[in-house]
Motif scaffolding. Structure first.
Motif, PDB file in Angstrom:
ATOM      1  N   ARG A   1       0.835  -1.103  -0.036  1.00  0.00           N
ATOM      2  CA  ARG A   1      -0.136  -0.194   0.098  1.00  0.00           C
ATOM      3  C   ARG A   1       0.921   1.234   0.096  1.00  0.00           C
ATOM      4  O   ARG A   1       0.264   2.414  -0.367  1.00  0.00           O
ATOM      5  CB  ARG A   1      -0.910   0.023   0.993  1.00  0.00           C
ATOM      6  CG  ARG A   1      -1.972  -0.950   1.231  1.00  0.00           C
ATOM      7  CD  ARG A   1      -3.087  -0.723  -0.042  1.00  0.00           C
ATOM      8  NE  ARG A   1      -3.715   0.170   0.359  1.00  0.00           N
ATOM      9  CZ  ARG A   1      -4.172   1.257  -0.519  1.00  0.00           C
ATOM     10  NH1 ARG A   1      -3.389   1.397  -1.681  1.00  0.00           N
ATOM     11  NH2 ARG A   1      -4.876   2.567  -0.039  1.00  0.00           N
TER      12      ARG A   1
ATOM     13  N   ARG B   1     -11.666  -0.272   6.421  1.00  0.00           N
ATOM     14  CA  ARG B   1     -10.494   0.481   6.322  1.00  0.00           C
ATOM     15  C   ARG B   1     -10.665   1.738   7.059  1.00  0.00           C
ATOM     16  O   ARG B   1      -9.758   2.275   7.801  1.00  0.00           O
ATOM     17  CB  ARG B   1     -10.213   0.801   4.728  1.00  0.00           C
ATOM     18  CG  ARG B   1      -8.980   1.198   4.517  1.00  0.00           C
ATOM     19  CD  ARG B   1      -8.605   1.384   2.962  1.00  0.00           C
ATOM     20  NE  ARG B   1      -8.668   0.117   2.277  1.00  0.00           N
ATOM     21  CZ  ARG B   1      -9.414  -0.346   1.436  1.00  0.00           C
ATOM     22  NH1 ARG B   1     -10.167   0.600   0.985  1.00  0.00           N
ATOM     23  NH2 ARG B   1      -9.230  -1.420   0.675  1.00  0.00           N
TER      24      ARG B   1
ATOM     25  N   GLU C   1      -4.943   0.969   7.379  1.00  0.00           N
ATOM     26  CA  GLU C   1      -4.387   0.062   6.601  1.00  0.00           C
ATOM     27  C   GLU C   1      -3.416  -1.007   6.815  1.00  0.00           C
ATOM     28  O   GLU C   1      -2.763  -1.951   6.094  1.00  0.00           O
ATOM     29  CB  GLU C   1      -3.473   0.879   5.528  1.00  0.00           C
ATOM     30  CG  GLU C   1      -4.393   1.595   4.750  1.00  0.00           C
ATOM     31  CD  GLU C   1      -4.960   1.183   3.227  1.00  0.00           C
ATOM     32  OE1 GLU C   1      -4.795   0.045   3.374  1.00  0.00           O
ATOM     33  OE2 GLU C   1      -5.920   1.844   2.636  1.00  0.00           O
TER      34      GLU C   1
END
Lengths: 265, 383
Positions: free
Chosen positions: B272, B322, B327
């Motif tokens: 991410r 989320r 995350e």
């Protein structure tokens, strides 16, 4: 740490590129000794980022890259990742992950179990890295709540936390204010000296590069055009040749190198 | 190679470089005294721990909410059973009358368990797809998996196909699964031919959705009338197809897949941060993407094959998760699965409450609730 003359990074006959057209063809650099900071400069499209990504193991590199005599690109992925620290040009995205978590991630992802046993609690190590870079206060702030400059500092922390032997930074100060530019370059230079790293930094600010780098490598069209200590490598003639600008290279009242660009050629 | 966090004599370092809008402890106390750095570290690590604890508490809360929703799902229904009847039917099926036992054991319980299980599968699949494809709109539904399953099911229903000599109740899900899973393998193979893998996969997925819809429409056109109703009903998605065997299959595969997902949590977290960063940390990104896609496609194909297409859970669930836990995928993966389970379980309750005496296919409910959620999501993205 082994500091003899043979230790360091040797880049020999390296070619790199996307698809069929190589951006860098058969490039060889003079040996980069441990404990030195090399600034990689050159105009847009010179191949600086391509070279850095390639050295970091992110491109299709052919040729030889040896650290202390060991061929880096023959090492297993995890082992190589422990030796190479890379800070990409792009900022980390503003996601809901704290700075500390992101640095812990850099310690725990991909590198297998070996990294755990090697240096204790990753959270403490991550925090120590933040403190070193001077962003301890940001530890529990989320990336989504930070400015671009703060995220760039977090990105630096992610690159250095594993204490790599080779540190490669792609424009690490592009989002930073004047003060943080200086602070970050000083810190990178300090890490380089104290831990005997081979550090390569892609930069656009030649004066900043000249002040902090031990040597400067100038790239244009994928080829090395000049290499040496800043004062010898940076000349008005080189700037005209490489950047197509009419510029003066002057020494300021305190002795540091300054570039004054008069006009584009 | 020791590096300590102690303040250095250098005035430009650590203590000096604080964020502008939060007073640092070091500033409010005596600057750069030896002990304060250690205090700073303890304070920061305590703050970090609090974030973890908060997430663990959320996970526990979601587990309880899931159980509550599942219970509500078992309790609601047209036959007017009391909680007491249910309790006895579950604990001692022999002591209640046959009708009650049958209702509880062949209708209420399997539906409720299937809703939770399918929701969890879709939640997990959605979040992994969104992470590995770096696309907030990825889900089993938007990648064309559900549509491909519908083609397979339609073929089985219209032409009475029975692959491998399977009984009819298994022929439809088997063909649906083969088409769904096959479609992902096809997408993956096609995306490999193109240079930019991630975007290509999502675009090809959307293209696949349209082709599959056209195929299903064609099959509906040529289907005899008595089969048509069955066909339409399949494409609506409903947990009323649940049986204990199907639950067993799905639960077993899910239990097999989840540990692999959790083992990849750190790699997915740093993915991410950007592909280049993940690569430089030593993550084999290609392999991570491939393994994850195959894993979640497998479980979501099975889920869709058993209950039909259920949209939006796999898309919206991950986004809710989320927002709740952030995350860090160690928490995001299980939370997303739990949010999915909770959503589908609640939708299942609603599906029985909307029209008294009729169980509205849960796929309709999730789509009706999902559309406004989807719109909100897009509006948030543009912020």
């Amino acid at each position: 740490m082994d500091q003899d003359i043979s230790s360091g990074l040797v880049v020999e006959g390296v070619s790199l590129g996307y698809g069929r057209t190589p951006i860098i063809r058969d490039l060889t650099l003079p040996a980069l000794r441990r404990g030195t900071l090399t600034a990689l400069i050159g105009p847009n499209g010179a191949g600086k980022s391509t070279l850095l990504r390639g050295l970091a193991g992110l491109g299709n590199l052919t040729g030889s890259v040896r650290l202390d005599g060991e061929e880096l690109h023959r090492l297993p992925r995890a082992e190589r990742a422990m030796l190479l620290g890379f800070m990409p040009q792009s900022l980390p995205p503003p996601i809901s992950l704290s700075v500390l978590e992101s640095v812990v991630g850099s310690l725990r992802a991909g590198t297998g179990a070996s990294s755990h046993s090697r240096a204790g609690d990753p959270v403490r190590r991550a925090y120590a890295t933040l403190a070193d870079i001077g962003i301890a206060e940001l530890a529990n702030r989320e990336l989504s709540a930070l400015s671009g400059g703060q995220r760039q500092l977090a990105s630096l922390a992610q690159a250095v936390a594993r204490r790599p032997a080779v540190l490669m930074l792609d424009e690490p100060t592009s989002a930073l204010d004047l003060r943080h530019q200086t602070v970050v370059m000083r810190e990178v230079a300090r890490l380089t000296r104290e831990h005997g790293l081979v550090t390569i930094v892609v930069m656009h600010d030649i004066a900043l590069a000249a002040r902090h780098a031990d040597q400067i490598a100038v790239l244009r069209g994928g080829a090395l055009r000049a290499f040496g200590i800043p004062r010898e490598a940076i000349t008005a003639r080189l700037l005209a040749d490489v950047y197509d600008i009419d510029a003066r290279v002057e020494t300021c009242s305190r002795g540091s190198l300054q570039i004054i660009v008069d006009h584009a050629l | 190679m020791r590096r300590s966090p102690e303040p250095k004599p250098d005035p430009m370092s650590a203590s000096d470089l604080s964020s502008a809008n939060r007073p640092s402890i070091r500033r409010s106390e005596a600057p750069s005294s030896g002990g304060s750095a250690a205090v700073d570290m303890d304070v920061a690590i305590a703050g970090h721990r609090r974030r973890m604890v908060r997430r663990v508490v959320l996970l526990v809360a979601f587990t309880l909410a899931m159980l509550a929703a599942g219970l509500a799902d078992v309790v609601t229904g047209p036959s007017g059973l009391t909680l007491h009847d249910l309790w006895r039917a579950v604990l001692a099926p022999g002591e209640v009358d046959r009708t009650t036992a049958v209702i509880v054991w062949t209708v209420r319980l399997p539906y409720a368990v299937m809703a939770l299980l399918v929701g969890a599968v879709l939640g997990l699949s959605g979040v992994e797809m969104q992470t590995i494809l770096d696309n907030p709109l990825a889900s089993p539904f938007t990648l064309g998996l559900s549509s491909a399953a519908a083609v397979g099911a339609s073929l089985a229903i219209v032409f009475h196909l029975a692959p491998f000599g399977l009984p009819e109740s298994w022929a439809v899900p088997t063909l649906a699964f083969l088409f769904a899973f096959g479609s992902v393998l096809l997408l993956q193979a096609m995306a490999r031919l193109a240079p930019a893998g991630r975007e290509t996969l999502v675009l090809l997925g959307i293209a696949l959705v349209f082709s599959c819809h056209a195929l299903v429409a064609l099959l509906q056109l040529i289907a005899p009338e008595d089969v048509l109703q069955q066909l339409v009903f399949w494409t609506l998605g409903s947990v009323t197809r649940a049986t204990w065997e199907k639950i067993g299959v799905l639960a077993a595969i899910f239990a097999l897949v989840m540990p692999f997902s959790m083992a990849a949590a750190w790699s997915m977290t740093v993915l991410r941060l950007g592909e280049d960063r993940a690569l430089s940390f030593g993550v084999d990104v290609r392999r991570l993407r491939y393994a994850s896609l195959i894993r979640v496609s497998l479980i979501s194909s099975i889920a869709v094959a058993f209950v039909g297409p259920i949209g939006f859970i796999g898309l919206v669930g991950p986004h809710i998760a989320r927002m709740l836990v952030g995350e860090d995928q160690r928490f995001l993966l299980p939370t997303s699965a739990m949010v999915g389970a909770l959503l589908l379980s609640l939708a299942s309750v609603a599906s029985k409450a909307i029209m008294p005496g009729i169980i509205v296919p849960v796929g309709i409910v999730t789509a009706l609730v999902g559309v406004p959620a989807f719109v909100l999501l897009i509006l948030r993205q543009r912020r």
